[in-house]
Motif scaffolding. Sequence first.
Motif, PDB file in Angstrom:
ATOM      1  N   GLU A   4       0.769  -1.159   0.268  1.00 40.00           N
ATOM      2  CA  GLU A   4       0.086  -0.181   0.307  1.00 40.00           C
ATOM      3  C   GLU A   4       0.771   1.304  -0.483  1.00 40.00           C
ATOM      4  O   GLU A   4       0.437   2.223  -0.743  1.00 40.00           O
ATOM      5  CB  GLU A   4      -1.109   0.272   0.884  1.00 40.00           C
ATOM      6  N   LEU A   5       2.397   1.301   0.780  1.00 39.18           N
ATOM      7  CA  LEU A   5       2.965   2.678   0.829  1.00 39.18           C
ATOM      8  C   LEU A   5       3.719   2.592  -0.020  1.00 39.18           C
ATOM      9  O   LEU A   5       3.126   3.533  -1.310  1.00 39.18           O
ATOM     10  CB  LEU A   5       3.913   2.936   2.390  1.00 39.18           C
ATOM     11  N   GLY A   6       3.973   2.134  -0.955  1.00 43.70           N
ATOM     12  CA  GLY A   6       4.905   1.353  -2.323  1.00 43.70           C
ATOM     13  C   GLY A   6       3.839   1.855  -3.602  1.00 43.70           C
ATOM     14  O   GLY A   6       4.589   2.751  -4.265  1.00 43.70           O
TER      15      GLY A   6
ATOM     16  N   ILE B 225      13.097   1.093  -2.099  1.00 43.69           N
ATOM     17  CA  ILE B 225      12.394  -0.256  -1.461  1.00 43.69           C
ATOM     18  C   ILE B 225      11.901  -0.153  -0.636  1.00 43.69           C
ATOM     19  O   ILE B 225      11.965   0.902   0.764  1.00 43.69           O
ATOM     20  CB  ILE B 225      13.622  -0.581  -1.413  1.00 43.69           C
ATOM     21  N   VAL B 226      10.436  -0.518  -0.278  1.00 43.21           N
ATOM     22  CA  VAL B 226       9.480  -0.968   1.152  1.00 43.21           C
ATOM     23  C   VAL B 226       9.556  -1.435   1.125  1.00 43.21           C
ATOM     24  O   VAL B 226       8.879  -3.445   0.294  1.00 43.21           O
ATOM     25  CB  VAL B 226       7.719  -0.070   0.470  1.00 43.21           C
TER      26      VAL B 226
ATOM     27  N   ILE C 193      10.319   1.044   5.537  1.00 41.30           N
ATOM     28  CA  ILE C 193      10.372  -0.306   6.912  1.00 41.30           C
ATOM     29  C   ILE C 193       8.244   0.390   7.105  1.00 41.30           C
ATOM     30  O   ILE C 193       8.403   0.826   7.426  1.00 41.30           O
ATOM     31  CB  ILE C 193      11.407  -0.290   7.405  1.00 41.30           C
ATOM     32  N   ILE C 194       8.305  -1.490   7.236  1.00 43.08           N
ATOM     33  CA  ILE C 194       6.724  -0.945   7.762  1.00 43.08           C
ATOM     34  C   ILE C 194       7.056  -1.424   9.505  1.00 43.08           C
ATOM     35  O   ILE C 194       7.135  -2.965   9.274  1.00 43.08           O
ATOM     36  CB  ILE C 194       5.598  -1.503   7.268  1.00 43.08           C
ATOM     37  N   PRO C 195       7.095  -1.116  10.468  1.00 41.46           N
ATOM     38  CA  PRO C 195       7.086  -2.015  11.673  1.00 41.46           C
ATOM     39  C   PRO C 195       6.318  -2.441  12.340  1.00 41.46           C
ATOM     40  O   PRO C 195       4.577  -2.060  11.915  1.00 41.46           O
ATOM     41  CB  PRO C 195       8.141  -0.556  12.803  1.00 41.46           C
ATOM     42  N   THR C 196       6.545  -3.830  13.099  1.00 43.38           N
ATOM     43  CA  THR C 196       5.368  -4.438  13.330  1.00 43.38           C
ATOM     44  C   THR C 196       4.258  -3.937  13.688  1.00 43.38           C
ATOM     45  O   THR C 196       2.576  -3.908  13.726  1.00 43.38           O
ATOM     46  CB  THR C 196       5.892  -5.567  14.243  1.00 43.38           C
ATOM     47  N   ALA C 197       5.124  -2.976  14.969  1.00 45.69           N
ATOM     48  CA  ALA C 197       4.042  -1.846  16.076  1.00 45.69           C
ATOM     49  C   ALA C 197       2.855  -0.695  14.857  1.00 45.69           C
ATOM     50  O   ALA C 197       1.642  -0.239  15.521  1.00 45.69           O
ATOM     51  CB  ALA C 197       4.051  -1.454  16.779  1.00 45.69           C
ATOM     52  N   ALA C 198       3.436  -0.823  13.168  1.00 40.54           N
ATOM     53  CA  ALA C 198       2.920   0.381  12.768  1.00 40.54           C
ATOM     54  C   ALA C 198       1.899  -0.381  12.408  1.00 40.54           C
ATOM     55  O   ALA C 198       1.049  -0.233  11.468  1.00 40.54           O
ATOM     56  CB  ALA C 198       3.480   0.713  11.251  1.00 40.54           C
ATOM     57  N   LEU C 199       1.446  -1.952  12.275  1.00 34.68           N
ATOM     58  CA  LEU C 199       0.221  -2.560  11.626  1.00 34.68           C
ATOM     59  C   LEU C 199      -0.939  -1.976  12.701  1.00 34.68           C
ATOM     60  O   LEU C 199      -1.937  -2.722  12.030  1.00 34.68           O
ATOM     61  CB  LEU C 199       0.928  -3.862  11.479  1.00 34.68           C
ATOM     62  N   GLY C 200      -1.112  -1.827  13.650  1.00 38.26           N
ATOM     63  CA  GLY C 200      -2.038  -2.027  14.588  1.00 38.26           C
ATOM     64  C   GLY C 200      -2.773  -3.109  14.923  1.00 38.26           C
ATOM     65  O   GLY C 200      -2.281  -4.134  14.969  1.00 38.26           O
ATOM     66  N   GLY C 201      -3.970  -2.310  15.509  1.00 37.47           N
ATOM     67  CA  GLY C 201      -4.380  -4.097  16.194  1.00 37.47           C
ATOM     68  C   GLY C 201      -4.666  -4.876  15.009  1.00 37.47           C
ATOM     69  O   GLY C 201      -4.187  -5.818  14.620  1.00 37.47           O
TER      70      GLY C 201
END
Length: 260
Positions: free
Chosen positions: A151-153, A220-221, A252-260
């Motif tokens: 999605e970000l890319g 790069i994502v 980078i998508i950190p794990t904590a950024a994924l939400g619930g």
Amino acid sequence: MAGVDGSLAAEAAIRWATAEAASRGAELHLIQAVTPLLPGHTVDHAAAVEILDAAVALARELAPGVAVDGRLDDGTPSAALIKASTEADLVVIGSRGLGLMLGALIGSTGLDLAANAWCPIVVVRPDLAGESGTRVVIGYDGSSASDRALELGLDYAHRHELKLRVVAAQPPNTELHRITPEELQAAVHDRAHGQHAELVQITGHPAEHLLRLSADARLIVLGARGRGGFTGMLLGSTTQTVLHHAHCPVAIIPTAALGG
Ligand SMILES: Nc1ncnc2c1ncn2[C@@H]1O[C@H](COP(=O)(O)OP(=O)(O)O)[C@@H](O)[C@H]1O
Ligand SMILES: [Mg+2]
């Protein structure tokens, strides 16, 4: 939001973050951590203010339309930026700070943020390599982090009119986590809103292929973690390798950024 420390990499981060804030119509907050030193030493507050003021002035000059502010934080750089990431859409940092860790392309702040931030992060190299790249490369392994990377890319490629390449590498000698062409196609199609994406499915070492297929990349994502690895790890091996060797900015998508 971008972290600054007066280094060349931080200047590259400011330039990248300013352009992205302008493109997103977002505000830009510049943060400089001024870590209290050992007893007996004092922090050079005046010098820190000077660096921060110069950073704010640079951003305002680069993008007069972007609302820019700066503030000092008395935590460590990673603590200050992780705290700030709870309220940011994106945190941008330089790959290296002023500290010297010989041989490493990425500093401890970058690794710490990639593992622990509450929003996506972008690590920018000091030489601004990748500025002339023409595509966004996304590593996809079917994990929810790689869904967010997609999605970000897609969003970044759309706003900057870049080509898109989605890479799904299948490690050799294992059937674990194999993604079918249909799954890959569906994942991209569901998020692409008509954008064209080149899909690359290939057998081999994921990080190797990702780096090879990123020669012409502007960005790069990746997710911080993927589907494999050990549960205790905060940064997967693919991500660590790409962060160390990429020639362009890495989101980078950190794990904590994924939400619930
Ligand atoms: N086989 C792969 N093909 C393409 N990209 C991958 C692959 N494996 C991982 N990635 C990318 O790297 C990110 C982190 O995965 P990885 O470093 O392998 O962590 P883990 O050890 O948790 O699997 C994923 O979110 C994805 O973006
Ligand atoms: Mg993996």
